[in-house]
Design a protein around this motif. Structure first.
Motif, PDB file in Angstrom:
ATOM      1  N   LEU A  14      -4.895  -5.631  -1.294  1.00 12.06           N
ATOM      2  CA  LEU A  14      -3.584  -6.285  -0.953  1.00 12.06           C
ATOM      3  C   LEU A  14      -2.507  -6.160  -1.859  1.00 12.06           C
ATOM      4  N   SER A  42       1.541  -6.719   6.974  1.00 16.47           N
ATOM      5  CA  SER A  42       1.093  -8.012   6.928  1.00 16.47           C
ATOM      6  C   SER A  42       0.026  -8.638   7.691  1.00 16.47           C
ATOM      7  N   ALA A  43      -0.032  -8.393   8.874  1.00 15.29           N
ATOM      8  CA  ALA A  43      -1.324  -8.865   9.612  1.00 15.29           C
ATOM      9  C   ALA A  43      -2.638  -8.386   9.065  1.00 15.29           C
ATOM     10  N   LYS A  45      -3.303  -7.715   5.920  1.00 13.85           N
ATOM     11  CA  LYS A  45      -3.439  -8.334   4.585  1.00 13.85           C
ATOM     12  C   LYS A  45      -3.944  -9.848   5.163  1.00 13.85           C
ATOM     13  N   ALA A  46      -3.464 -10.528   5.880  1.00 17.62           N
ATOM     14  CA  ALA A  46      -3.738 -11.623   6.459  1.00 17.62           C
ATOM     15  C   ALA A  46      -5.182 -11.880   6.779  1.00 17.62           C
ATOM     16  N   VAL A  49      -7.474 -11.556   3.679  1.00 16.27           N
ATOM     17  CA  VAL A  49      -7.633 -12.795   3.123  1.00 16.27           C
ATOM     18  C   VAL A  49      -8.533 -13.892   3.945  1.00 16.27           C
ATOM     19  N   ALA A  50      -8.341 -14.058   5.170  1.00 20.71           N
ATOM     20  CA  ALA A  50      -8.969 -14.919   5.855  1.00 20.71           C
ATOM     21  C   ALA A  50     -10.377 -14.681   6.061  1.00 20.71           C
ATOM     22  N   PHE A  53     -11.318 -13.824   1.252  1.00 23.59           N
ATOM     23  CA  PHE A  53     -11.137 -14.985   0.301  1.00 23.59           C
ATOM     24  C   PHE A  53     -11.461 -16.470   1.143  1.00 23.59           C
ATOM     25  N   GLN A  54     -11.297 -16.565   2.346  1.00 25.18           N
ATOM     26  CA  GLN A  54     -11.529 -17.976   2.740  1.00 25.18           C
ATOM     27  C   GLN A  54     -12.870 -17.748   3.789  1.00 25.18           C
TER      28      GLN A  54
ATOM     29  N   LEU B 836      -9.234 -22.885   0.358  1.00 24.85           N
ATOM     30  CA  LEU B 836      -9.187 -22.611   1.669  1.00 24.85           C
ATOM     31  C   LEU B 836      -7.444 -22.814   1.899  1.00 24.85           C
ATOM     32  N   PHE B 847       3.788 -13.436   5.299  1.00 25.98           N
ATOM     33  CA  PHE B 847       4.642 -13.059   6.353  1.00 25.98           C
ATOM     34  C   PHE B 847       6.288 -13.581   6.143  1.00 25.98           C
TER      35      PHE B 847
END
Lengths: 86, 855
Positions: A14, A42-43, A45-46, A49-50, A53-54, B836, B847
């Motif tokens: 990241l 960006s997408a 990385k998101a 994380v989701a 990390f989530q 979360l 973003f």
């Protein structure tokens, strides 16, 4: 579930890709190509994380769909509204 | 107060509590006759009654405003004629619409939802009882805030749709206009909390055997309504926060000089506004379905298709919003597309209407008061629906838009819905009070109501050429308007019959049996009237295809949950979304009581206090202009109010976090599609999904404005992306430390947990400091929120993100302090849920950074 080592690796990825985003800007690509590369980063990385990390990867898929529905609504608004101007 | 109306006969209810709630834990729960009860209660049935009574108050308020308008409209008026001054008329029109749609219609429906849905599901309460009480109190205080707006120079006067640019202070300069917008913000906070709570409950807490297919139709409509609310109101929140910022901080999204500012508002508002039509109508549809089934003695025809049609409408409702914008500058292709989706959405409604008609034909009708009302509602809805199809056609809308055709159409639809809900009030009144209403007076109410309704609204179709929102019209239309005014008084006064009937019956009506309606089959009729505090004595199950109650011994042991012997007792408060959308988690609480096995809690004063605090914050902020309080004593008083409110809000959040509160006990039955996921986690994810739409609204506004401006001609505000990159590093690192905190908590490593949480807190502070320095630098360059819309989008969008960071830091600080004292090692769920949220804030930044710093 996931080892601390993997979490650390993801964190490094990241960190590096955020740096790459700025480097892309200074690389002298055409605007829309740079735009595409940066948004894809960006997408990605998101998603990382989701997923980790989530920990959505290890949850029932319904939670992922739930977030997807929210995302779809937000995109529908943004894209349709912007299109209506053209 | 009619609050006390169920008091007399609910002594049994109160007595029940004393027996059960008489613990030594400081949670003594007073009976329904006590005033204190109504301030502390978290029980879904009490909250339902509070919602119903409060919403009826707002019905009367909105109704009186309507009367004032109808008196003004007795004849076409020039400026200064009639009983209302011009701006007073505009205020009456705007406030009437806002109060009826937001503060009466939905809350009235959710009064029933609160009371009936847990009973229909076989749940003992909602998943998060304190959040349910919080929803109610936020709703009440938002209504009071709206009331206050009348006394601050005048309330909002730009129509209920709040179109730009009339909604900015240039055109609506009164402080009260800002207060009305802030009141809506508080109302949306209430709705969001409520949606999260209902969705978690309805998906997770259904009795065994009660699959979604078998859920009663009223509950089905509430489920779909809550889903639509979750996403639609998040878009409205985005619109309202941008508007508040334009009014209070001086950003220029909707200003006349901004590209497509007025169009931006219509997109944001109607993206919410069209689902809102079904949000207010679906519960009415649910009441119609229930009452039709009961009083025709027949299951609804084509039940599966009826449900499918509703699901289709709920999804499609998010794809029709531009039919409200046919006269704006949007392009013809998109108009055509939205005309098609709009005509398309009428088809599932046709199916529902025919299903109801067929049910009547195949059944044996009994004309009781509830049936008369829902039957009337069906007729009115058919008229309202058909006249709406005209408006869905682009060409016809060119003619009809802005006329009384629109006014007549949506009153037939919306007040048609009210008609069904009034039927619902009569239908469930015996269940709620344990007493029967007077049937003759009920039927008389219906007759007067129905005549008044049509006398009021039908002439408006005839006089359709009257321009909307204006008190001047062609003189030859006057007779129709006079008829309508007479109808308005007949309709309004008919409610006196209802109030008299219900108030009197609540005390001296005939006692109601468990099920006063032959053929009523849903679960609320299987318990006493009113039901006991915890609804069911045994565990309800539909295992064998019908409702049964199992004793504790017969229930199969549920899976071992994380830790304590409280077993299935789950803590309340996994998600707390306050007006600032702060989130706290206090799921560690059950372990504190692990040694005691007690019943669930039913009382907490903190939802009330928290809402009062949020009320004060927003009231205090109302006179802001260009981010400054007015000069002198008045400004100081407002500023003090804000600070005091902030202290109360924060204090009550902490108190609520620390309060030992046990949520309802339940055995996981049917939980599709969230089986096996903790209620708190489901609630958090549902909340985050709405937050996705909130940020989506902000980013959508940014993208839209930039497209209107010319995408590539728009330079990022910060000339240097490096401070933004540093903040990206900081935030990514803080996400990593939160992950480490959870790992440490799971390994029961106390100091690892404290250190990681502390590091997260420090990193968050670092993020804010860095951002503050950057903003300071930009201010010195002469850039300010109001400089241009480019600067406005930069400061407001990154500012909303910063507000999320601040909310997260408050929680991080709370968690660190609790971890220091040894919490979360047995039960790390709070740390997980906070993670979360924090990771979500991180994702948003991923973003924002490229969009606002690089591209």
């Amino acid at each position: 579930m996931v080892s601390t080592k993997l979490y650390t690796a993801i964190y490094v990825v990241l960190f590096v890709s955020a740096t790459v985003q700025v480097l892309v800007e200074f690389a002298g690509l055409s605007y829309w190509l740079a735009f595409g590369v940066i948004m894809v980063l960006s997408a990605a990385k998101a998603v990382l994380v989701a997923a980790y990390f989530q920990h959505l990867r290890f949850e029932p898929r319904s939670l992922t769909y739930l977030v997807g529905i929210g995302l779809a609504a937000a995109l529908a608004l943004t894209l349709a509204a912007s299109y209506s101007l053209l | 107060m009619t609050d006390a109306s169920p008091g007399g006969d609910a002594a049994a209810d109160g007595g029940h509590e004393v027996a059960r709630g008489g613990d030594d834990h400081g949670h003594d729960f007073p009976g329904t006759g006590s005033i204190k009860r109504w301030f502390v209660t978290t029980n879904h049935k009490d909250v339902g009654i509070l919602y119903i009574v409060t919403s009826l108050f707002f019905l009367v308020l909105g109704g009186v405003l309507a009367w004032l308008m109808r008196i003004q409209l007795l004849a076409p008026r020039a400026l200064g004629e009639g009983i209302l001054a011009p701006v007073a008329y505009n205020q009456a029109v705007s406030a009437h619409g806002l109060l009826m749609v937001f503060w009466f219609l939905s809350p009235f429906a959710f009064g029933f939802a609160n009371y009936v849905v847990p009973l229909q599901l076989g749940a003992k309460d909602l998943a998060f009882p304190r959040l349910n009480a919080l929803s109610y109190w936020l709703y009440l205080f938002s209504g009071i805030l709206f009331g206050v707006s009348f006394f601050q120079g005048g309330t909002f006067s730009g129509g209920w749709t709040m179109y730009a640019p009339l909604n900015v202070p240039t055109f609506t300069p009164d402080v009260g206009a800002s207060t009305a917008v802030l009141a809506l913000v508080l109302f949306v906070a209430s709705v969001t909390v409520s949606s999260v709570n209902f969705l978690t409950t309805m998906h997770r807490m259904r009795a065994e055997g009660l699959t979604l297919r078998n859920v009663p139709l009223f509950s089905w409509t509430i489920l779909l309504t809550a889903w639509m609310m979750l996403f639609a109101f998040a878009a409205l929140l985005a619109a309202l926060l941008v508007l508040s910022s334009d009014r209070l901080l001086g950003t220029t999204y909707f200003a006349m000089e901004s590209p497509a500012g007025a169009l931006l508002w219509t997109h944001l508002f109607w993206f919410f506004g069209h689902p809102e039509v079904y949000i207010v109508f679906f519960p009415a549809l649910g009441v119609m379905a229930e009452v039709f089934q009961t009083f025709t003695g027949r299951r609804i025809v084509g039940r599966k298709w009826f449900i499918l049609a509703m699901v289709l409408v709920a999804i499609q409702s998010f794809a029709v919003w531009m039919h409200h914008m046919f006269l704006t500058s949007i392009n013809l292709q998109v108009k055509t597309l939205f005309m098609i989706t709009t005509i398309g959405i009428s088809l599932p409604f046709d199916l529902m209407v025919f299903a109801l008609i067929y049910t009547m034909l195949k059944g044996k009708i009994r004309f009781t008061t509830p049936f008369l009302f829902v039957f009337g509602a069906l007729l009115l809805f058919i008229i309202g629906g058909i006249t709406g199809v005209f408006l869905g056609a682009v060409v016809l809308d060119y003619e009809f838009r802005g006329t009384y055709w629109v006014v007549a159409h949506f009153h037939y639809v919306m007040v048609g819905g009210v008609t069904a809900l009034v039927g619902g009030l009569y239908y469930w009144f015996p269940k709620m009070t344990g007493r029967m209403y007077d049937e003759f007076l009920g039927k008389l109410h219906f007759a007067v109501y129905f005549v008044g309704f049509n006398l009021l609204y039908f002439p408006l179709f005839v006089a359709w050429e009257t321009p909307r929102r204006v008190f001047d019209y062609a003189p030859e239309l006057a007779p129709w308007h006079q008829l309508a005014t007479v109808g308005g008084f007949v309709l309004g006064l008919s409610f006196l019959i209802m109030f008299y009937n219900l108030f009197k019956s609540a005390f001296v009506g005939d006692p109601a049996p468990d099920n006063p309606w032959e053929y009523a089959t849903t679960a609320e009729w299987a318990v006493s009237s009113p039901p006991p505090l915890e609804n069911f004595d045994g565990t309800p199950t539909y295992r064998d295809g019908h409702l049964e109650f199992l004793d504790a011994g017969e229930v199969a042991p549920s899976e071992e949950r994380s830790g304590g012997p409280t077993g299935a007792a789950v803590s309340d408060g996994g998600v707390t979304a306050s007006a600032t959308r702060a989130v706290t988690a206090d799921a560690e609480l059950p372990t504190a009581d692990a040694t005691e096995v007690e019943g669930p809690s039913h009382a907490s004063i903190w939802p009330f206090v928290l809402s009062a605090g949020a009320f004060l914050v927003l009231l205090g902020l109302s006179p802001l202009q260009d981010a400054a309080f007015p000069e002198g004593m008045v400004g100081a008083a407002y500023a003090t109010t804000t600070v005091a409110g902030g202290v109360v809000t924060l204090g009550s959040l902490v108190a609520m976090g620390l309060e030992p509160f046990r949520g309802p006990v339940f055995e996981e039955g049917e939980a599709w599609p969230f089986a096996g996921i903790d209620n708190g986690k489901v609630g958090m994810w549902i909340f985050l999904a709405s937050d996705v739409v909130l940020f989506g609204g902000f980013l959508g506004a940014y993208v839209f404005t930039r497209v209107a401006f010319g995408w590539t001609g728009w330079e990022p505000i910060p000339s240097d992306p490096i401070p933004g990159l540093v903040n990206t590093y900081i935030l990514l690192t803080s996400s990593f430390t939160v992950v480490l905190a959870l790992v440490a908590a799971e390994k029961k490593h106390k100091w690892g947990l404290v250190t990681s949480l502390g590091a997260t807190f420090v990193l968050g502070i670092g993020f804010l400091v860095n951002k503050g320095l950057e903003w300071q630098h930009l201010f010195h360059e002469g850039l300010w929120l109001s400089t241009n819309v480019r600067a406005s989008t930069f400061f407001l969008t990154t500012g909303l993100h910063a507000a999320h960071v601040i909310a997260g830091l408050v929680i991080a600080l709370y968690l660190t302090a609790r971890a220091w004292r040894g919490a979360y090692l047995e039960d790390s769920r709070s740390v997980e849920y906070f993670g979360l949220y924090w990771h979500f804030v991180d994702i948003v930044w991923l973003f924002l950074f490229p969009l606002f710093y690089i591209l």
